[in-house]
Design an enzyme around this catalytic site. Structure first.
Site, mmCIF file in Angstrom:
data_model
loop_
_atom_site.group_PDB
_atom_site.id
_atom_site.type_symbol
_atom_site.label_atom_id
_atom_site.label_comp_id
_atom_site.label_asym_id
_atom_site.label_seq_id
_atom_site.Cartn_x
_atom_site.Cartn_y
_atom_site.Cartn_z
ATOM 1 N N TYR A 49 0.813 -1.214 0.000
ATOM 2 C CA TYR A 49 0.000 0.000 0.000
ATOM 3 C C TYR A 49 0.843 1.259 0.000
ATOM 4 C CZ TYR A 49 0.667 1.145 5.011
ATOM 5 O OH TYR A 49 1.186 1.504 6.228
ATOM 6 N N LEU A 103 10.912 1.694 7.298
ATOM 7 C CA LEU A 103 10.371 2.084 6.008
ATOM 8 C C LEU A 103 11.146 3.305 5.498
ATOM 9 C CD1 LEU A 103 7.846 1.365 4.146
ATOM 10 C CD2 LEU A 103 6.965 3.546 4.966
ATOM 11 N N LYS A 146 6.393 -1.892 2.068
ATOM 12 C CA LYS A 146 5.176 -1.334 2.677
ATOM 13 C C LYS A 146 4.009 -2.288 2.426
ATOM 14 C CE LYS A 146 3.188 3.293 3.291
ATOM 15 N NZ LYS A 146 3.222 3.277 4.745
ATOM 16 N N GLU A 200 11.725 3.214 14.419
ATOM 17 C CA GLU A 200 10.770 4.159 13.819
ATOM 18 C C GLU A 200 9.467 4.117 14.600
ATOM 19 O OE1 GLU A 200 9.555 3.038 9.820
ATOM 20 O OE2 GLU A 200 9.468 0.924 10.357
#
Ligand code: PDD
Length: 279
Positions: free
Chosen positions: A33, A203, A146, A179
């Site tokens: 996505y 990411l 992702k 993150e």
């Protein structure tokens, strides 16, 4: 203007759009996505998002999807919805097939998108900064892709909310800060900004990249290096970056105040620079 959904070329109101039950995204998390925002009727970093989408698809060995095709589908949906400040969610699954862990070679990609108005974050939260907690990272080892398999992120965010915090950041077993649940993490120390290098454990955020460029342009030094959990508390500032998060200053981590206990100067400067670039 209506919130719309796109399903393999068909555009309708979201409530009238249904995905088949045997979509592999639904049954196996076999989907990738992107989330893209617009400012003043302009899509921000569309090309960068579509490049990352392509990389995610390669990461899961999806067949190639023509970039111009998806780009024009995004523009089509965006134009039809006519929203100035929109969030477009794109999800591409390997396809629909009778449930089986392996897949047939001729399976066809299923492309869905939704477009909705962006709910701006309460400016008070942005001004005061957020409280975050640390959570041990138990995600899989390909967080650079992702995929829609973000249950652990979702559970960590909920844990933060249940504890009265705004969000959580992931820390590896050996104490490296990675993150946020849907954002990248930065520290400010001695006037420099520090963030995790691009590895398979985080990411490659588009906002992360934009912020690093903006920081360079205003003469702030950037270091991409591992940050240990103990280092967090000697930082002057810390912030999260992401498409919806934009830049969000942190005031406490695990209940311990950071710097002056509110978003610092560099955080605010970078936030203004980001808005200027995007608008
Ligand atoms: N998430 N890290 C993770 C785990 C993320 O899920 C995201 C974005 C980011 C920031 O990436 P970017 O700057 O490209 O938005 C970092 C999106 C917004 C989401 O899940 O909706």
């Amino acid at each position: 203007m209506p919130e719309l959904a796109y399903l393999n070329g068909d555009i309708r109101p979201i409530k009238e759009t249904y995905v088949p039950i045997e979509d592999r995204g639904y049954q196996f998390g076999d989907a990738v996505y992107e989330f893209i925002a617009s400012y003043n009727g302009k899509l921000f970093c569309l090309k960068e998002h579509l490049d990352r989408l392509q990389k995610s698809m390669e990461g899961l060995s999806f067949p190639k999807l023509d970039k111009e095709f998806i780009e024009s589908a995004v523009h089509d949906l965006f134009k039809k919805a006519g929203m100035q400040r929109a969030g477009i969610y794109i999800q591409i699954s390997r396809g629909v097939a009778p449930r089986d862990h392996a897949w047939e070679k001729d399976i066809k990609l299923q492309i869905i998108m939704t477009i909705k108005k962006v709910n701006e974050l309460d400016p008070e939260i942005r001004k005061k900064g957020i409280d975050i907690i640390t959570v041990q990272d138990e995600r899989w080892s390909n967080c650079d892709i992702k995929t829609v398999q973000i249950l652990f992120n979702s559970m960590a965010k909920q844990k933060a909310k249940d504890q009265g915090a705004f969000d959580a950041i992931f820390v590896s077993k050996d104490g490296i800060v990675r993150e946020g649940t849907s954002s990248n993490f930065f520290l400010v120390k001695d006037g420099n900004i520090i963030t995790h290098p691009l590895t398979k454990n985080i990411l490659p955020g588009i906002t992360r990249m934009v912020i690093m460029d903006l920081a360079r342009n205003i003469g702030i030094k950037i270091q991409e290096k591992f940050i240990s959990k103990t280092e967090l508390f000697s930082a002057q500032e810390a912030f999260l970056t992401g498409t919806i998060t934009e830049i969000l200053g942190i005031k406490t981590i695990d209940g311990v105040p950071l710097g002056k206990g509110k978003p610092g100067e560099i955080t605010q400067k970078l936030y203004r620079a980001l808005r200027e670039k995007a608008e």
